[in-house]
Design a protein around this motif. Structure first.
Motif, short mmCIF file in Angstrom:
data_model
loop_
_atom_site.label_atom_id
_atom_site.label_comp_id
_atom_site.label_asym_id
_atom_site.label_seq_id
_atom_site.Cartn_x
_atom_site.Cartn_y
_atom_site.Cartn_z
N LEU A 109 6.79 -20.90 -3.87
CA LEU A 109 6.32 -19.81 -4.73
C LEU A 109 7.52 -18.91 -5.02
CD1 LEU A 109 2.99 -18.50 -3.14
CD2 LEU A 109 3.25 -19.56 -5.36
N PRO A 110 7.60 -18.35 -6.20
CA PRO A 110 8.63 -17.34 -6.43
C PRO A 110 8.41 -16.15 -5.48
CG PRO A 110 7.71 -18.10 -8.51
CD PRO A 110 6.86 -18.67 -7.41
N VAL A 111 9.49 -15.55 -5.02
CA VAL A 111 9.40 -14.41 -4.10
C VAL A 111 8.59 -13.28 -4.73
CG1 VAL A 111 10.74 -12.65 -2.88
CG2 VAL A 111 11.52 -15.02 -2.89
N SER A 112 8.74 -13.08 -6.02
CA SER A 112 8.00 -12.00 -6.68
C SER A 112 6.49 -12.24 -6.62
CB SER A 112 8.45 -11.87 -8.14
OG SER A 112 8.20 -13.07 -8.85
N VAL A 113 6.06 -13.49 -6.62
CA VAL A 113 4.63 -13.78 -6.51
C VAL A 113 4.12 -13.38 -5.13
CG1 VAL A 113 2.90 -15.63 -6.49
CG2 VAL A 113 4.68 -15.61 -8.24
N VAL A 114 4.91 -13.65 -4.09
CA VAL A 114 4.51 -13.27 -2.73
C VAL A 114 4.44 -11.74 -2.63
CG1 VAL A 114 5.14 -13.35 -0.30
CG2 VAL A 114 5.46 -15.37 -1.73
N LEU A 115 5.47 -11.05 -3.14
CA LEU A 115 5.51 -9.59 -3.02
C LEU A 115 4.39 -8.92 -3.83
CD1 LEU A 115 9.36 -9.02 -3.26
CD2 LEU A 115 7.92 -8.78 -1.23
N ILE A 116 4.28 -9.28 -5.10
CA ILE A 116 3.27 -8.64 -5.95
C ILE A 116 1.87 -9.12 -5.55
CG2 ILE A 116 2.44 -8.40 -8.32
CD1 ILE A 116 5.41 -8.57 -9.17
N GLY A 117 1.75 -10.38 -5.16
CA GLY A 117 0.45 -10.89 -4.70
C GLY A 117 -0.05 -10.14 -3.48
N ASN A 118 0.85 -9.85 -2.54
CA ASN A 118 0.44 -9.08 -1.35
C ASN A 118 0.13 -7.64 -1.71
OD1 ASN A 118 0.58 -11.29 0.27
ND2 ASN A 118 2.43 -10.71 1.33
N ALA A 119 0.86 -7.08 -2.67
CA ALA A 119 0.56 -5.70 -3.10
C ALA A 119 -0.82 -5.63 -3.74
CB ALA A 119 1.63 -5.21 -4.07
N LEU A 120 -1.13 -6.61 -4.58
CA LEU A 120 -2.47 -6.64 -5.19
C LEU A 120 -3.54 -6.94 -4.15
CD1 LEU A 120 -1.71 -8.58 -8.50
CD2 LEU A 120 -2.15 -6.14 -8.24
N SER A 121 -3.21 -7.78 -3.18
CA SER A 121 -4.17 -8.12 -2.12
C SER A 121 -4.54 -6.90 -1.29
CB SER A 121 -3.60 -9.20 -1.21
OG SER A 121 -3.44 -10.41 -1.91
N ILE A 122 -3.54 -6.12 -0.92
CA ILE A 122 -3.83 -4.93 -0.10
C ILE A 122 -4.71 -3.96 -0.87
CG2 ILE A 122 -1.79 -3.56 -0.68
CD1 ILE A 122 -1.67 -2.69 2.22
N THR A 123 -4.50 -3.89 -2.18
CA THR A 123 -5.35 -3.04 -3.01
C THR A 123 -6.80 -3.53 -2.96
OG1 THR A 123 -3.47 -2.62 -4.47
CG2 THR A 123 -5.66 -2.13 -5.34
N GLY A 124 -6.97 -4.84 -3.04
CA GLY A 124 -8.31 -5.41 -2.96
C GLY A 124 -8.94 -5.23 -1.60
N PHE A 125 -8.14 -5.44 -0.53
CA PHE A 125 -8.66 -5.26 0.83
C PHE A 125 -9.21 -3.85 1.01
CE2 PHE A 125 -5.17 -8.36 2.49
CZ PHE A 125 -5.85 -9.44 1.97
N VAL A 126 -8.44 -2.87 0.57
CA VAL A 126 -8.85 -1.47 0.74
C VAL A 126 -10.04 -1.16 -0.16
CG1 VAL A 126 -8.12 0.93 0.41
CG2 VAL A 126 -6.57 -0.71 1.48
N ALA A 127 -10.01 -1.65 -1.39
CA ALA A 127 -11.11 -1.37 -2.32
C ALA A 127 -12.44 -1.92 -1.82
CB ALA A 127 -10.78 -1.94 -3.70
N PHE A 128 -12.43 -3.14 -1.29
CA PHE A 128 -13.68 -3.72 -0.78
C PHE A 128 -14.19 -2.97 0.44
CE2 PHE A 128 -12.52 -7.77 -3.03
CZ PHE A 128 -13.60 -7.76 -3.88
N ARG A 129 -13.30 -2.53 1.30
CA ARG A 129 -13.74 -1.86 2.52
C ARG A 129 -14.16 -0.41 2.29
NH1 ARG A 129 -10.83 -6.13 3.74
NH2 ARG A 129 -11.22 -7.22 5.68
N TYR A 130 -13.57 0.22 1.29
CA TYR A 130 -13.90 1.62 1.01
C TYR A 130 -14.64 1.76 -0.33
CZ TYR A 130 -10.96 3.04 4.88
OH TYR A 130 -10.45 3.23 6.13
N ARG A 131 -15.32 0.72 -0.75
CA ARG A 131 -15.97 0.70 -2.07
C ARG A 131 -16.95 1.85 -2.26
NH1 ARG A 131 -17.73 -3.15 1.07
NH2 ARG A 131 -19.93 -3.32 1.57
N SER A 132 -17.68 2.21 -1.25
CA SER A 132 -18.68 3.28 -1.40
C SER A 132 -18.01 4.64 -1.56
CB SER A 132 -19.63 3.31 -0.22
OG SER A 132 -18.92 3.62 0.98
N ARG A 133 -16.79 4.77 -1.07
CA ARG A 133 -16.08 6.05 -1.17
C ARG A 133 -15.25 6.14 -2.44
NH1 ARG A 133 -14.16 5.41 4.90
NH2 ARG A 133 -16.23 5.20 5.75
N LEU A 134 -14.98 5.00 -3.07
CA LEU A 134 -14.15 4.98 -4.27
C LEU A 134 -14.96 5.21 -5.54
CD1 LEU A 134 -11.84 1.94 -3.44
CD2 LEU A 134 -11.28 4.37 -3.27
#
Length: 135
Positions: A109-134
């Motif tokens: 995988l290109p390194v940028s895919v790993v970096l940006i993919g993890n940045a987007l993933s963390i956004t999703g992880f937080v959004a799903f867990r704090y969905r009622s507060r967002l």
């Protein structure tokens, strides 16, 4: 006492499976969107990269588990609890980048895919867990 323990273990396992499945779907979406947004790829190139993506998912899920993300009751966790997710992703991201570079040419995988993919993933992880507060 044994029955209560069994019920608690089954409940924890069920919660873990649901959250791990949701996290895997989040990561797959983030990596795929980033991969296709970065470069024009053929179906074969994408299929070749799926093996490393699955490896990244497993490493990330292991990190989330080891950092205790799946042991929390997120509806009752304060906003400060998000640091557990941030730490888990912050530890895994450099590790995945180093493995991606170490594997050699061509990179799975290109390194940028790993970096940006993890940045987007963390956004999703937080959004799903704090969905009622967002909302």
């Amino acid at each position: 006492m044994g029955k209560i323990s069994d019920v608690a273990q089954r409940y924890h396992l069920k919660r873990f499976i649901v959250w791990a499945s949701l996290d895997s779907l989040t990561m797959w979406t983030a990596y795929t969107v980033t991969y296709f947004a970065r470069i024009t790829v053929t179906r074969e190139e994408y299929l070749q990269s799926l093996g490393f993506m699955v490896f990244c998912f497993l490493v990330m899920l292991t990190s989330l588990y080891l950092f205790g993300v799946y042991y929390r009751i997120w509806t009752r966790t304060s906003g400060h609890g998000v640091t557990v997710i941030v730490y888990a992703v912050a530890v895994v991201t450099p590790l995945l980048v180093l493995i991606d570079i170490w594997v050699g040419d061509p990179r799975p995988l290109p390194v940028s895919v790993v970096l940006i993919g993890n940045a987007l993933s963390i956004t999703g992880f937080v959004a799903f867990r704090y969905r009622s507060r967002l909302v």
